[in-house]
Every structure is written in C-alpha cells, then in structure tokens.
Design a protein around this motif. Structure first.
Motif, PDB file in Angstrom:
ATOM      1  N   THR A  87     -11.823   5.839  -3.478  1.00 23.63           N
ATOM      2  CA  THR A  87      -9.788   5.805  -2.783  1.00 23.63           C
ATOM      3  C   THR A  87      -9.687   6.966  -4.057  1.00 23.63           C
ATOM      4  O   THR A  87      -8.632   7.861  -3.663  1.00 23.63           O
ATOM      5  CB  THR A  87     -10.347   5.012  -3.847  1.00 23.63           C
ATOM      6  OG1 THR A  87     -10.668   3.721  -3.224  1.00 23.63           O
ATOM      7  CG2 THR A  87      -8.289   4.320  -3.698  1.00 23.63           C
ATOM      8  N   LEU A  88     -10.022   7.869  -5.278  1.00 15.24           N
ATOM      9  CA  LEU A  88      -9.571   8.248  -5.819  1.00 15.24           C
ATOM     10  C   LEU A  88      -9.433   9.392  -5.466  1.00 15.24           C
ATOM     11  O   LEU A  88      -8.342  10.639  -6.492  1.00 15.24           O
ATOM     12  CB  LEU A  88      -9.415   8.411  -7.626  1.00 15.24           C
ATOM     13  CG  LEU A  88      -9.821   6.390  -8.464  1.00 15.24           C
ATOM     14  CD1 LEU A  88      -9.723   6.488  -9.582  1.00 15.24           C
ATOM     15  CD2 LEU A  88      -7.561   6.524  -8.271  1.00 15.24           C
ATOM     16  N   LEU A 103      -4.051   9.789   0.249  1.00 14.91           N
ATOM     17  CA  LEU A 103      -2.490   9.163  -1.007  1.00 14.91           C
ATOM     18  C   LEU A 103      -1.763   9.020   0.110  1.00 14.91           C
ATOM     19  O   LEU A 103      -1.007   7.761  -0.433  1.00 14.91           O
ATOM     20  CB  LEU A 103      -3.615   8.916  -2.051  1.00 14.91           C
ATOM     21  CG  LEU A 103      -4.551   8.875  -2.262  1.00 14.91           C
ATOM     22  CD1 LEU A 103      -5.103   8.763  -3.764  1.00 14.91           C
ATOM     23  CD2 LEU A 103      -4.729   7.056  -2.318  1.00 14.91           C
ATOM     24  N   THR A 104      -0.929  10.275  -0.289  1.00 19.31           N
ATOM     25  CA  THR A 104       0.324  10.398   0.258  1.00 19.31           C
ATOM     26  C   THR A 104       0.535   9.881   1.596  1.00 19.31           C
ATOM     27  O   THR A 104       1.787  10.121   1.794  1.00 19.31           O
ATOM     28  CB  THR A 104       0.926  11.538  -0.263  1.00 19.31           C
ATOM     29  OG1 THR A 104       0.228  12.313  -0.149  1.00 19.31           O
ATOM     30  CG2 THR A 104       1.044  11.613  -1.785  1.00 19.31           C
ATOM     31  N   THR A 105      -0.239   9.914   2.256  1.00 21.11           N
ATOM     32  CA  THR A 105       0.313   9.391   4.653  1.00 21.11           C
ATOM     33  C   THR A 105      -0.063   8.210   4.349  1.00 21.11           C
ATOM     34  O   THR A 105      -0.036   7.560   5.796  1.00 21.11           O
ATOM     35  CB  THR A 105      -0.415  10.428   4.732  1.00 21.11           C
ATOM     36  OG1 THR A 105      -1.602  11.428   4.429  1.00 21.11           O
ATOM     37  CG2 THR A 105       0.510  12.365   4.695  1.00 21.11           C
ATOM     38  N   LEU A 106      -0.743   7.459   3.561  1.00 21.18           N
ATOM     39  CA  LEU A 106      -1.345   6.411   4.114  1.00 21.18           C
ATOM     40  C   LEU A 106      -0.194   5.422   4.336  1.00 21.18           C
ATOM     41  O   LEU A 106       0.364   5.549   3.635  1.00 21.18           O
ATOM     42  CB  LEU A 106      -3.005   6.200   3.595  1.00 21.18           C
ATOM     43  CG  LEU A 106      -4.180   6.203   2.824  1.00 21.18           C
ATOM     44  CD1 LEU A 106      -4.336   5.471   2.395  1.00 21.18           C
ATOM     45  CD2 LEU A 106      -4.401   5.969   4.835  1.00 21.18           C
ATOM     46  N   GLY A 107      -0.577   4.384   5.097  1.00 19.24           N
ATOM     47  CA  GLY A 107       0.064   3.191   5.439  1.00 19.24           C
ATOM     48  C   GLY A 107       0.371   2.292   4.403  1.00 19.24           C
ATOM     49  O   GLY A 107       1.253   1.826   4.042  1.00 19.24           O
ATOM     50  N   SER A 108      -0.377   2.008   3.498  1.00 16.96           N
ATOM     51  CA  SER A 108      -0.933   1.149   2.363  1.00 16.96           C
ATOM     52  C   SER A 108      -1.317   1.978   1.313  1.00 16.96           C
ATOM     53  O   SER A 108      -2.534   2.667   1.357  1.00 16.96           O
ATOM     54  CB  SER A 108      -0.487  -0.156   3.055  1.00 16.96           C
ATOM     55  OG  SER A 108      -1.904  -0.137   2.987  1.00 16.96           O
ATOM     56  N   GLN A 109      -1.439   1.317  -0.141  1.00 12.66           N
ATOM     57  CA  GLN A 109      -1.892   1.616  -1.114  1.00 12.66           C
ATOM     58  C   GLN A 109      -3.177   1.324  -1.032  1.00 12.66           C
ATOM     59  O   GLN A 109      -3.198  -0.090  -1.239  1.00 12.66           O
ATOM     60  CB  GLN A 109      -1.551   1.865  -2.495  1.00 12.66           C
ATOM     61  CG  GLN A 109      -1.991   2.278  -3.645  1.00 12.66           C
ATOM     62  CD  GLN A 109      -0.782   2.280  -4.876  1.00 12.66           C
ATOM     63  OE1 GLN A 109      -0.551   1.163  -5.484  1.00 12.66           O
ATOM     64  NE2 GLN A 109      -0.472   3.479  -5.264  1.00 12.66           N
ATOM     65  N   PRO A 110      -4.410   1.649  -0.868  1.00 12.54           N
ATOM     66  CA  PRO A 110      -5.683   1.344  -1.135  1.00 12.54           C
ATOM     67  C   PRO A 110      -6.306   0.729  -2.649  1.00 12.54           C
ATOM     68  O   PRO A 110      -5.931   1.685  -3.484  1.00 12.54           O
ATOM     69  CB  PRO A 110      -6.648   2.686  -1.111  1.00 12.54           C
ATOM     70  CG  PRO A 110      -5.920   3.367  -0.979  1.00 12.54           C
ATOM     71  CD  PRO A 110      -4.444   3.172  -0.763  1.00 12.54           C
ATOM     72  N   MET A 111      -6.212  -0.244  -2.686  1.00 15.29           N
ATOM     73  CA  MET A 111      -7.405  -0.590  -3.653  1.00 15.29           C
ATOM     74  C   MET A 111      -8.248   0.164  -4.291  1.00 15.29           C
ATOM     75  O   MET A 111      -9.894   0.443  -3.918  1.00 15.29           O
ATOM     76  CB  MET A 111      -8.233  -2.095  -3.461  1.00 15.29           C
ATOM     77  CG  MET A 111      -8.257  -3.079  -4.758  1.00 15.29           C
ATOM     78  SD  MET A 111      -6.912  -2.707  -5.782  1.00 15.29           S
ATOM     79  CE  MET A 111      -7.633  -3.960  -7.115  1.00 15.29           C
ATOM     80  N   VAL A 112      -8.440   0.798  -5.443  1.00 19.33           N
ATOM     81  CA  VAL A 112      -9.202   1.463  -6.430  1.00 19.33           C
ATOM     82  C   VAL A 112     -10.202   0.442  -6.426  1.00 19.33           C
ATOM     83  O   VAL A 112     -10.464  -0.510  -7.270  1.00 19.33           O
ATOM     84  CB  VAL A 112      -9.225   2.176  -7.596  1.00 19.33           C
ATOM     85  CG1 VAL A 112      -9.660   3.256  -7.578  1.00 19.33           C
ATOM     86  CG2 VAL A 112      -8.113   2.679  -7.673  1.00 19.33           C
ATOM     87  N   THR A 172      -6.194  12.124  -8.342  1.00 20.22           N
ATOM     88  CA  THR A 172      -5.029  11.474  -7.707  1.00 20.22           C
ATOM     89  C   THR A 172      -3.979  12.263  -7.989  1.00 20.22           C
ATOM     90  O   THR A 172      -3.106  11.798  -6.777  1.00 20.22           O
ATOM     91  CB  THR A 172      -5.864  10.093  -8.381  1.00 20.22           C
ATOM     92  OG1 THR A 172      -7.209   9.751  -8.405  1.00 20.22           O
ATOM     93  CG2 THR A 172      -4.796   9.238  -7.523  1.00 20.22           C
ATOM     94  N   ALA A 221       1.976   6.383  -0.849  1.00 16.69           N
ATOM     95  CA  ALA A 221       3.641   6.846  -0.596  1.00 16.69           C
ATOM     96  C   ALA A 221       4.276   6.333  -1.113  1.00 16.69           C
ATOM     97  O   ALA A 221       4.217   5.332  -1.293  1.00 16.69           O
ATOM     98  CB  ALA A 221       2.888   6.447   1.097  1.00 16.69           C
TER      99      ALA A 221
END
Lengths: 183, 313
Positions: A72-73, A78-87, B43, B307
């Motif tokens: 994930t990291l 990360l800046t274009t995904l619909g939602s923030q993934p869990m790390v 990140t 985002a």
C-alpha cells in the motif's frame, strides 16, 4: 459499477494442478530449495505463496521461508484512487539478502502492483534475484514487467475483470471472468 | 475506512471510536518500518509538513519530524524564538505565510488552549494539534492508547488511573476523552489544588488519595509535574508532593499484578515517579516514544496519503 459473470476459467482442480506445475518449475529453475523463499503480495498472493511452499515441502521435504508483503505505502495511484486503502503489516520474518525470492500474486495486469512490490522488497534487503509467479496473466501491461511462472494466460478486454477466489479468503477456489455492465 | 472527511486533528474529543481504531491499526505496520534497516517508504513524496511550536519540546517535535521523514514528506521546523514572531508578526499572518509556501499540513503547539482550532478555521492547510494549553494533546493520548493495546491486547473496558497534575494536563484530558470511547473506567488522582473542579462531570472518578485510586487498576499513566505551569503555590514543596503522590514500588503493588505504567516524558525522577518504577519491567516509557512516531506516521498517512478530494472536509 456492476459485474456479470461471463465465464469460469479455472476450478479447484485446475488451480491445484497449475500450482503443482509451478512448484516444479520453481525447483527446476532454482536447482532446488537452497536460499529460496516465497513472498506473497497481500492479499491473494499470500495464500498462493503458502500453497507453493506446501507443494515444495511435499516434493523436496524442505520448508522454504514464506512471507507476506503489503504494498500500500508503495502504490503509485494513492492520489487517484477512489478511496484510501488500508495499510496492513508486511510479514517477512527472515533476511531476504542473497535469497532467491519468488514473488507471488493472483493476477498480473498493468504490472503496477509488481512494480510497487519490487520497491517494497528492495527496502527490506538485497535479494540475489526476484522471480514472479502469477496464477493468471491477463495482459494489458503498462510497465515492462513479465512473469517467470504463469498459471494461465487469459486474453481479456479492458471491460472485463478477472476475479480469483481462494479457499483461505473466499471459501472456495475458482477464477472467473466478469464483465462490467453500465447501469 | 475510518478517517474520511476530516481535515484536521484538533483533539480526541472530536474523533469517533472507529477513527481512533483505524489510526491504531495503521500504526502497527508503521512501527514495523521504524524497526527495520531502511526506515523510509515513498508514500508522502511531495507533501510538506511544517511544525510550528510556540512552546519548547524535543520529543513531540522530533517525533513528528521523523514520522514525516520516514514517509518521505518534506519537513520544516519553525522555531518561534528565531522567527518573525519575534518581530511582532501575528499568528494569523504567520499561518498564512506558511500556507502560501505550499505547506500541506501544519503541526502546532501553543500555550493557549484553542489556538489549533482557531488556526484550522483560518487556513486550507491540514492542522494537527501537538498540544494546546490545558486543552488537548491528542497524539500523546493516541500513543498511550497504542501502547496499552500493544501490551494488554485491547484498550477496551480497562481501569486506567491518571496520576498527578490533572488541572494543567492536556495529556490527561485527551486520554480521558479517548479511553472513555472504549468503555474504560478512568480515575484521576492528584492533590485537590491540582484537580479541576467538577471533573466528575465528564465521567471520571476522582481520588485525592493515591493508594485508594490505584487499587486494582490495569494501567497507571503518570503525569509530569509541569514546573513551568506552577506559578502560584499549588503545593508546598516537591518533596511534599512526592511523599503523597510519587509512584513508588509499594504503590504500584496496589494495582493489578500485570499493571502497565506509562509516562509521557520528560520525567522528574523522584518527584512523580521513582527511578525504581521508571526502570522496571512494568514501565514502557521508552517504547512509548517509538510508538509515538508510529501513531504520527499513521495519522499523516491517513490525512494525506490519499486523494485530497476524498478525505478533505
């Protein structure tokens, strides 16, 4: 988005046979289990790594180290995904330096996940080499990445998705092609 | 995912239980990064964090700075004593200046309660409260809760005693707000002069007697006697305070056998905690510092690692 199931391309028996073949290929190419370790990309690469290690134990009688990588990291989207993934945690409880690492994942598509995994792996040490094993290669690469071991090549269109289900996570083993239908 | 839609972290009183759980969950993989050889992930590449401290601090500021660096953010520390603030610049102008330089998040500490809230309303940057007056110090409470969860397996339904100067303690307040969301019984122990009046009204149990308050607790969080905030004689001497409220081995023995002792640091050994206890197996004071970096990394990731439209308020 909605999906309809179009085709079931692998069942439990197919997956088992394919993983057995890949296990032999890994052993053949690496000339045994010396300095060999298998690391799965979270999530479905994890159980695949475990299964390959189990097969190798049956064939060679040796348990190779198994790890799980959370990428994930290291993602580039990360800046274009619909939602923030869990790390989640990376669990590689052994030194990878000078090891031959077989990286496993369920589907190889754009290659971006593998790119992230290579970066994540190299931050843990300096492996002698990294090889890639995937259950399904569906094409449409966006980066110069190629798998060393492929369970099944499946030509797809970009409107289709490949869903891999594994017993450990999904309760059953299968690979299906689904198509996105507009609603 | 628990943290969507929040621009700032101003205090634990404003967070939900789910949000706190998410921060603690993400802090686990972050701690792994701190403990490995290459302590850096890409990140937050291209993000900028400025720390603006109007009060002295080593561990909190260093902790934020390293958390940012481990995630590849660029970090700048503004020291007020050598900045334009000394030339009479207003807080609002200082903040605007930092904002227009392209800063994404400002970490602020101030002796006045409510300053981070004021700043948050007057900037498009994200704001993290690193301690404001006697109001809140949310990241300290988060690292305390992380340490509790790591050692106890859970942070739910525990008996937690907070011992010391409750009146001036933002650490106590943030801990109370946070722990209560997980069903903990929170006790506050301290001399009457250092106890806020009506503290029971926020649901804690108040004790003036250390021995009574420590009876059977699972966790003891010892507060620093803040000499800088004791302008008027709220207690006669430090010795007198230590006699009644110092956490000694005999007093630790009144708690549960597997009690966990926390201290936010820096310690006044022999005043609020004896060296014997501070250096014993029940205390995890050094590990708290490591955990502090981990929870701050988790927070920075949750606030900036996705985002902007998606998680912005």
């Amino acid at each position: 988005m909605k999906f309809i199931e179009k085709n079931r391309i692998m069942d439990e028996a197919n997956i088992k046979r394919v993983l057995t073949r890949i296990s032999h290929e890994i052993l053949e190419r690496n000339k045994g289990v010396q300095n060999l370790a298998i690391i799965g990309i979270r999530r479905r690469g994890g159980p695949l790594a475990e299964r390959l290690a189990e097969n190798i134990k049956e064939i060679e009688g040796v348990q190779v180290p198994v790890g799980i990588l959370d990428i994930t990291l290291y993602r580039d989207d990360l800046t274009t995904l619909g939602s923030q993934p869990m790390v989640r945690r990376t669990e590689v409880p052994f030194d990878i330096t000078n090891q031959a690492i077989v990286l496993t994942d369920d589907v190889l598509y754009t290659g971006r996940t593998v790119r992230a995994a290579l970066d994540a792996l190299i931050d843990l040490g300096r492996p002698r080499c990294i090889q890639l094993a995937v259950l399904v290669d569906r094409g449409h690469r966006e980066l110069p990445i190629k798998a060393d071991y492929v369970g099944k090549n499946v030509p797809t269109s970009k409107r289709e998705t490949i869903t891999v289900r594994l017993r450990e996570i999904d309760g059953k083993d299968e690979v299906v092609i689904e198509e996105i239908i507009d609603t | 995912m628990g943290f969507k839609g929040r621009k700032d972290l101003l205090g634990l009183q404003y967070l939900t239980r789910d949000e706190i759980t998410t921060i603690l969950d993400v802090a686990m993989p972050m701690k792994d990064i701190i403990l490995r050889d290459i302590k850096k992930v890409p990140t937050l590449r291209g993000k900028v964090m400025v720390t603006l401290f109007y009060e002295p601090s080593t561990r909190t500021r260093t902790s934020f700075e390293l958390a940012g660096k481990y995630l590849s953010a660029d970090t700048v520390n503004l020291t007020v004593s050598t900045s334009s603030v000394q030339k009479g610049e207003s807080l609002r102008d200082t903040i605007k200046t930092i904002e227009v330089m392209g800063t994404d998040v400002v970490v602020i500490r101030h002796s006045m309660s409510g300053v981070p809230n004021y700043v948050a309303q007057n900037t498009s940057m994200r704001v993290i409260n690193a301690g404001d007056g006697i109001h809140e110090h949310p990241t300290q409470a988060l690292l305390d809760m992380y340490s509790i969860r790591e050692k106890k397996g859970t942070v739910e339904n525990l008996k937690v005693a907070i011992l010391g100067d409750i009146l001036h303690s933002r650490v106590a307040r943030s801990n109370i707000f946070g722990l209560q969301k997980f069903g903990c019984e929170v006790r506050v122990i301290g001399p009457p002069t250092l106890m806020p009046p009506d503290i029971e009204k926020i649901g804690v149990k108040k004790y003036f007697n250390t021995e009574e308050g420590l009876e059977g607790v699972d966790v003891i969080n010892v507060l620093r006697i803040q000499k800088e905030r004791q302008r008027r004689g709220l207690f006669p001497t430090l010795d007198e305070y230590a006699n009644l409220y110092c956490l000694t081995r005999d007093r630790v023995a009144l708690a549960q056998p597997d009690v966990l002792v926390l201290h936010p640091g820096p310690m006044n050994r022999g005043v609020e905690i004896s060296s014997e206890v501070a250096d014993s197996q029940v205390a995890v004071i050094n590990e708290q510092v490591t955990n502090g970096v981990a929870v701050r990394m988790a927070l920075l990731y949750l606030m900036m690692g996705g985002a902007r439209d998606e998680i912005a308020g």
